[in-house]
Scaffold this active site. Structure first.
Site, PDB file in Angstrom:
ATOM      1  N   LYS A 116       5.758  -2.641  -6.942  1.00  0.00           N
ATOM      2  CA  LYS A 116       4.377  -2.920  -6.533  1.00  0.00           C
ATOM      3  C   LYS A 116       3.744  -4.062  -7.327  1.00  0.00           C
ATOM      4  O   LYS A 116       2.872  -4.759  -6.811  1.00  0.00           O
ATOM      5  CB  LYS A 116       3.532  -1.659  -6.672  1.00  0.00           C
ATOM      6  N   GLU A 200      -5.332  -0.928 -12.028  1.00  0.00           N
ATOM      7  CA  GLU A 200      -5.968  -1.483 -10.840  1.00  0.00           C
ATOM      8  C   GLU A 200      -7.398  -0.958 -10.781  1.00  0.00           C
ATOM      9  O   GLU A 200      -7.647   0.198 -11.128  1.00  0.00           O
ATOM     10  CB  GLU A 200      -5.179  -1.003  -9.616  1.00  0.00           C
ATOM     11  N   LEU A 203     -11.319   1.749  -6.317  1.00  0.00           N
ATOM     12  CA  LEU A 203     -12.358   1.499  -5.309  1.00  0.00           C
ATOM     13  C   LEU A 203     -12.934   2.836  -4.862  1.00  0.00           C
ATOM     14  O   LEU A 203     -12.202   3.769  -4.548  1.00  0.00           O
ATOM     15  CB  LEU A 203     -11.780   0.698  -4.139  1.00  0.00           C
ATOM     16  N   HIS A 208      -8.666   2.623   4.205  1.00  0.00           N
ATOM     17  CA  HIS A 208      -7.280   2.155   4.150  1.00  0.00           C
ATOM     18  C   HIS A 208      -6.996   1.517   5.513  1.00  0.00           C
ATOM     19  O   HIS A 208      -6.982   2.202   6.526  1.00  0.00           O
ATOM     20  CB  HIS A 208      -6.340   3.332   3.890  1.00  0.00           C
ATOM     21  N   HIS A 235      -3.721  11.243  -1.273  1.00  0.00           N
ATOM     22  CA  HIS A 235      -3.224   9.887  -1.017  1.00  0.00           C
ATOM     23  C   HIS A 235      -2.196   9.842   0.114  1.00  0.00           C
ATOM     24  O   HIS A 235      -1.464   8.873   0.248  1.00  0.00           O
ATOM     25  CB  HIS A 235      -2.627   9.240  -2.271  1.00  0.00           C
ATOM     26  N   LYS A 237      -1.460  10.114   4.277  1.00  0.00           N
ATOM     27  CA  LYS A 237      -2.190   9.977   5.539  1.00  0.00           C
ATOM     28  C   LYS A 237      -2.100  11.241   6.380  1.00  0.00           C
ATOM     29  O   LYS A 237      -1.051  11.880   6.453  1.00  0.00           O
ATOM     30  CB  LYS A 237      -1.618   8.796   6.315  1.00  0.00           C
ATOM     31  N   GLU A 275      -0.557  -3.203   3.550  1.00  0.00           N
ATOM     32  CA  GLU A 275      -1.638  -2.233   3.381  1.00  0.00           C
ATOM     33  C   GLU A 275      -2.766  -2.772   2.503  1.00  0.00           C
ATOM     34  O   GLU A 275      -2.510  -3.371   1.449  1.00  0.00           O
ATOM     35  CB  GLU A 275      -1.091  -0.946   2.752  1.00  0.00           C
ATOM     36  N   ARG A 291       9.472  -0.992   6.381  1.00  0.00           N
ATOM     37  CA  ARG A 291      10.194  -0.093   7.283  1.00  0.00           C
ATOM     38  C   ARG A 291       9.294   0.245   8.468  1.00  0.00           C
ATOM     39  O   ARG A 291       8.113  -0.114   8.467  1.00  0.00           O
ATOM     40  CB  ARG A 291      10.508   1.201   6.550  1.00  0.00           C
TER      41      ARG A 291
HETATM   42  P1  ADP Z   1       1.898   4.898  -2.006  1.00  0.00           P
HETATM   43  O1  ADP Z   1       2.916   3.821  -2.072  1.00  0.00           O
HETATM   44  O2  ADP Z   1       2.204   6.052  -2.907  1.00  0.00           O
HETATM   45  O3  ADP Z   1       1.522   5.284  -0.612  1.00  0.00           O
HETATM   46  P2  ADP Z   1      -0.469   3.157  -2.185  1.00  0.00           P
HETATM   47  O4  ADP Z   1      -0.568   2.085  -3.207  1.00  0.00           O
HETATM   48  O5  ADP Z   1      -0.141   2.739  -0.788  1.00  0.00           O
HETATM   49  O6  ADP Z   1       0.576   4.276  -2.684  1.00  0.00           O
HETATM   50  O7  ADP Z   1      -1.816   4.002  -2.155  1.00  0.00           O
HETATM   51  C1  ADP Z   1      -1.933   5.172  -1.409  1.00  0.00           C
HETATM   52  C2  ADP Z   1      -3.390   5.589  -1.336  1.00  0.00           C
HETATM   53  O8  ADP Z   1      -3.909   5.814  -2.640  1.00  0.00           O
HETATM   54  C3  ADP Z   1      -4.319   4.563  -0.718  1.00  0.00           C
HETATM   55  O9  ADP Z   1      -4.333   4.607   0.698  1.00  0.00           O
HETATM   56  C4  ADP Z   1      -5.636   4.985  -1.309  1.00  0.00           C
HETATM   57  O10 ADP Z   1      -6.157   6.127  -0.663  1.00  0.00           O
HETATM   58  C5  ADP Z   1      -5.256   5.400  -2.721  1.00  0.00           C
HETATM   59  N1  ADP Z   1      -5.395   4.238  -3.635  1.00  0.00           N
HETATM   60  C6  ADP Z   1      -4.424   3.383  -3.990  1.00  0.00           C
HETATM   61  N2  ADP Z   1      -4.916   2.404  -4.806  1.00  0.00           N
HETATM   62  C7  ADP Z   1      -6.228   2.660  -4.963  1.00  0.00           C
HETATM   63  C8  ADP Z   1      -7.313   2.016  -5.666  1.00  0.00           C
HETATM   64  N3  ADP Z   1      -7.107   0.910  -6.385  1.00  0.00           N
HETATM   65  N4  ADP Z   1      -8.553   2.559  -5.566  1.00  0.00           N
HETATM   66  C9  ADP Z   1      -8.775   3.694  -4.844  1.00  0.00           C
HETATM   67  N5  ADP Z   1      -7.801   4.339  -4.170  1.00  0.00           N
HETATM   68  C10 ADP Z   1      -6.555   3.835  -4.204  1.00  0.00           C
END
Ligand code: ADP
Length: 450
Positions: A116, A200, A203, A208, A235, A237, A275, A291
């Site tokens: 990431k 990070e 937020l 999303h 986290h 969906k 995303e 994917r």
């Molecule tokens: P994964 O690869 O485990 O799916 P992601 O980076 O895609 O992880 O994040 C999954 C979810 O986690 C996001 O859709 C959001 O709901 C939450 N999330 C990720 N990063 C942040 C952030 N910086 N601030 C708030 N929520 C976050």
């Protein structure tokens, strides 16, 4: 085109890929564990091979067994579905070494987006806006505190190798940081075999929103609009829809074109999802999935494009069948992920389905691999099926969703159907007014127990 495709997966996605292969006239090979002998994908495939005992590490993740299955059956391509080996660059390389095509992006892109930190860096270089945060992995606690002060609180510690909604920790003050880093590193090492973590900005109320892309690997790439996946639990969906209630046409075109251009620049091959967290009118990249995704049918319903067919075509070297301006969006689609879980406690509920009646009618699609009398094994994820509903407008789609949910009967196990019946009647959902923490609030208010 490929002569024979081996589907290295199970459940609804194995069936989904099998259907695409049939429509393309390509013979299929199903693989299965001993727990999946009665699975629908095994019944419908042209051939099947048992690749090991129930535990995924001994079957669906068993690379030597999969290679042998290709060899025995003469399959010249492997579709990995999602999960299992779908984002394993080494698997793609091993297949290539054995003259078997991997239906997915090139290993270098899988590897790049699987890290990431590297993915965020690449996104920035490609002109995609990212969530503010540390530039790379964090080192000492002092360094982390310095970085954190620049980013501001609250912030998130995230695992570079994270996935599936795991490996994230919210930190609200500098004093919480050292302990948070220690736990996050340990958890990440245990779950992903890598303890690199980064910081990070957290937020508070974003949505999303993810953009679907398709590239031919030769420098042509298009976007297929977005999906809004803000309704999440832990986290992960739960409900996905497209178009996003939060975007207008101009914003969609703009972010779509930014992403498509980036994919053209790297000569991306296959389907992928970029995303973002979207807040205050700004897109913030979080990661890219290389994917086919669980929620891809939402896009199929509003574009009439079969993403798995296109994925197979481009993997076989075909050019894209569509130019950007020939992609037309029509109507609205919503997908509900129905799990074999108690809808209040979310405890898994495997077992025998004693009665099964899926809904039907105009605009209703059910992607599932279960059937009347099927026993859901306890070894794998709890997705029973996906209900995807399309309507000319969002309100027609919601109305159709309600009636489809009311028709759906799955008896013998507990499912999350009652959760969706409740969500489809919530004012904020009807208004499209929700963000990534909305569902937590719904549960905190009592959720289904109200
Ligand atoms: P994964 O690869 O485990 O799916 P992601 O980076 O895609 O992880 O994040 C999954 C979810 O986690 C996001 O859709 C959001 O709901 C939450 N999330 C990720 N990063 C942040 C952030 N910086 N601030 C708030 N929520 C976050």
């Amino acid at each position: 085109m490929f002569d024979k495709i081996l589907i290295a997966n199970r459940g609804e996605i194995a069936l989904r890929v099998l259907r695409a292969c049939k429509e393309l006239g390509i013979p299929t090979v199903a693989v299965h564990s001993t727990a999946d002998e009665d699975a629908m994908h095994v019944r419908l495939a042209d051939e099947s091979v048992c690749i090991g005992p129930p535990a995924a590490k001994d079957s669906y993740l068993n690379v030597p067994a999969l290679l042998s299955a290709c060899e025995i059956t003469g399959a010249d391509a492997v579709h990995p579905g999602y999960g299992f080996l779908a984002e394993n660059a080494r698997f793609a390389e091993i297949l290539a070494d054995h003259n078997v095509h991997f239906i997915g992006p090139r290993p270098e892109h899988i590897r790049l987006m699987g890290d990431k930190i590297a993915a965020k860096r690449a996104a920035r270089e490609l002109g995609i806006p990212t969530v503010p945060g540390s530039d790379g992995g964090v080192g000492t606690d002092d360094e982390a505190i310095r970085l954190a002060r620049d980013i501001g609180f609250p912030l998130m510690i995230k695992a570079a190798a994270g996935g599936g909604g795991r490996g994230m920790k919210v930190i609200r003050a500098a004093s919480e940081l050292p302990a948070g880093l220690t736990t996050a590193r340990a958890e990440s090492l245990a779950a992903f075999g890598d303890d690199t973590v980064y910081l990070e900005k957290y937020l508070e109320r974003p949505r999303h929103i993810e953009v679907q892309v398709l590239g031919d690997g030769k420098g042509r790439a298009i976007h297929l609009g977005e999906r809004d996946c803000s309704l999440q639990r832990r986290h992960q969906k739960v409900w996905e829809e497209g178009p996003s209630p939060a975007l207008n046409v101009a914003t969609r075109d703009q972010i779509g074109e930014t992403v498509a251009k980036a994919m053209r620049d790297i000569k991306y091959l296959g389907v992928g999802t970029v995303e973002f967290l979207y807040e205050d009118g700004k897109f913030n990249f979080i990661e890219m999935n290389t994917r086919i995704q669980v929620e891809h049918p939402v896009t199929e319903m509003i574009t009439d494009i079969d993403l798995v067919v296109e994925q197979i075509r481009v993997a076989a070297g075909s050019d894209l069948m569509f130019a950007q301006d020939s992609v037309k969006f029509h109507g609205h689609a919503i997908e509900c992920r129905i799990n074999a879980e108690n809808p209040v406690s979310f405890r898994p509920s495997p077992g025998k389905i004693v009665h099964y009646h899926p809904p039907g009618g105009l605009g209703v699609r059910v992607d599932s691999a279960v059937y009347h009398g099927y026993t859901i094994p306890p070894y794998y994820d709890s997705l029973v099926g996906k209900l995807i509903v399309h309507g000319k407008t969002r309100s027609e789609c919601l109305m159709r969703l309600k009636r489809a949910l009311d028709e759906f009967v799955i008896d013998g196990i507990e499912t999350t159907l009652p959760l969706f019946r409740a969500l489809a009647r919530e004012t904020d959902i009807i208004d499209g007014d929700y963000h990534i923490h909305w569902l937590e609030g719904f549960f905190a208010r009592g959720g289904l127990e109200q």
